[in-house]
Motif scaffolding. Structure first.
Motif, short mmCIF file in Angstrom:
data_model
loop_
_atom_site.label_atom_id
_atom_site.label_comp_id
_atom_site.label_asym_id
_atom_site.label_seq_id
_atom_site.Cartn_x
_atom_site.Cartn_y
_atom_site.Cartn_z
N ASN A 75 0.88 -1.20 0.00
CA ASN A 75 0.00 0.00 0.00
C ASN A 75 0.91 1.23 0.00
OD1 ASN A 75 -2.14 1.91 1.85
ND2 ASN A 75 -3.02 0.67 0.24
N ASP A 97 -3.57 8.70 1.86
CA ASP A 97 -3.36 7.66 2.88
C ASP A 97 -2.93 6.38 2.17
OD1 ASP A 97 -5.91 5.57 4.39
OD2 ASP A 97 -3.73 5.52 4.67
N ALA A 98 -1.62 6.13 2.19
CA ALA A 98 -1.09 4.88 1.62
C ALA A 98 -0.37 4.12 2.74
CB ALA A 98 -0.14 5.19 0.45
N VAL A 99 -1.01 4.10 3.93
CA VAL A 99 -0.37 3.49 5.10
C VAL A 99 -0.64 1.98 5.12
CG1 VAL A 99 -0.01 3.65 7.60
CG2 VAL A 99 -0.64 5.69 6.30
N PHE A 100 -1.94 1.63 5.17
CA PHE A 100 -2.29 0.21 5.13
C PHE A 100 -3.44 0.00 4.15
CE2 PHE A 100 0.49 -0.70 8.46
CZ PHE A 100 0.27 0.14 9.53
N GLY A 101 -3.36 -1.11 3.45
CA GLY A 101 -4.44 -1.49 2.55
C GLY A 101 -5.02 -2.80 3.03
N VAL A 108 -5.78 5.10 -0.31
CA VAL A 108 -5.43 4.11 -1.33
C VAL A 108 -5.98 2.76 -0.87
CG1 VAL A 108 -3.53 2.92 -2.49
CG2 VAL A 108 -3.34 5.37 -1.95
N VAL A 120 -7.99 1.04 0.96
CA VAL A 120 -8.85 0.96 2.16
C VAL A 120 -8.43 2.07 3.13
CG1 VAL A 120 -9.53 -0.53 4.08
CG2 VAL A 120 -8.95 -1.56 1.89
N SER A 132 -6.93 3.48 6.13
CA SER A 132 -6.06 2.81 7.11
C SER A 132 -6.70 2.81 8.49
CB SER A 132 -4.70 3.52 7.16
OG SER A 132 -4.10 3.42 5.88
K LIG Z 1 -4.72 3.04 2.80
#
Ligand SMILES: [K+]
Ligand SMILES: NC(=O)C1=CN([C@@H]2O[C@H](COP(=O)(O)OP(=O)(O)OC[C@H]3O[C@@H](n4cnc5c(N)ncnc54)[C@H](OP(=O)(O)O)[C@@H]3O)[C@@H](O)[C@H]2O)[C@H](O)CC1
Length: 217
Positions: free
Chosen positions: A71, A135-139, A166, A168, A170
């Motif tokens: 992610n 937000d590309a922390v957790f998918g 991105v 989902v 986070s």
């Molecule tokens: K995310």
């Protein structure tokens, strides 16, 4: 590549089903992970343009929050693409950035050849004044509740920025059990890939928009 509210694909896959689909596509040689990641990054920007036509028309300031997995890899692609369109881009990384999964590492390294990566404790100041926070922390790889250091940053995201997750938001498990909704990234738009996951259906009447980017799977 098309993005749209439903992406023309009304399927709903769980995180495990999505991971299996991606694995199968890569194992068959139909596509590589790095190509999927590039398409994902491009798909997010196309979805933002559909959602808010004016936002990407004039370059502004963007802050990309990148996590320790793929992610985050999508986030590094987005950082590079936005910078190429004239945006002032700040990237903040959660965790170590020298042992990311291969595709994410490749995109991290491509980014650091042209821009900085700030450490997580500087996230709040990095987001200040941003027109766009990604937000590309957790998918779909989130497996447990956010740590306090991560949850705190979710509360500090400037609400006047356009806020895009991105895949989902986070802090929420892709399969719909909301871990800690209040600590999740306050997304106005989530751009998911190939099809919706249960969380996108669960959040349908939360006011969050969902776009589906076709990544050729
Ligand atoms: K995310
Ligand atoms: N597979 C592909 O080629 C593509 C994937 N896409 C994007 O990738 C993500 C899924 O990536 P993945 O690496 O599987 O997972 P995440 O990036 O969501 O996160 C996994 C890492 O995060 C750690 N983790 C999980 N929960 C927490 C938490 N609460 N706190 C801290 N760290 C956490 C996890 O570590 P473990 O300890 O659980 O192993 C992982 O390190 C997908 O969502 C897409 O965005 C592309 O878009 C398409 C190609």
């Amino acid at each position: 590549m098309k993005t749209s509210a439903t992406g023309g694909n009304d399927e709903i896959l769980t995180a495990a089903q999505m991971q299996a689909l991606e694995k199968q596509a890569m194992a068959s040689g139909m596509v590589t992970g790095i190509a999927l990641m590039e398409r994902a990054g491009e798909g997010v920007l196309q979805a933002i343009s559909r959602q808010w036509p004016d936002v990407l028309a004039a370059p502004g300031r963007a802050c990309i929050l990148c996590g320790p997995g793929n992610n985050g890899g999508d986030g590094y692609v987005i950082a590079r693409l936005l910078q190429g369109q004239g945006w002032a881009v700040t990237v903040v990384a959660l965790g170590a950035t020298d042992r990311l999964p291969p595709d994410a590492q490749t995109n991290h390294d491509r980014w650091t050849a042209r821009g900085e990566v700030m450490p997580w404790p500087e996230a709040a100041s990095a987001m200040e004044g941003a027109d766009l926070v990604i937000d590309a922390v957790f998918g779909i790889g989130l497996t447990r509740p956010l740590s306090p250091a991560v949850a705190r940053v979710m509360d500090q995201v400037p609400r006047k920025a356009r806020r895009v997750s991105v895949d989902v938001p986070s802090g929420i498990l892709a399969d719909g059990q909301t871990l800690t909704r209040d600590a999740a990234f306050p997304a106005e738009l989530a751009v998911t890939f190939h099809c919706r996951k249960p969380v996108h259906v669960a959040l349908a009447d939360s006011g969050m928009a969902v776009a589906i980017a076709d990544i050729g799977l």
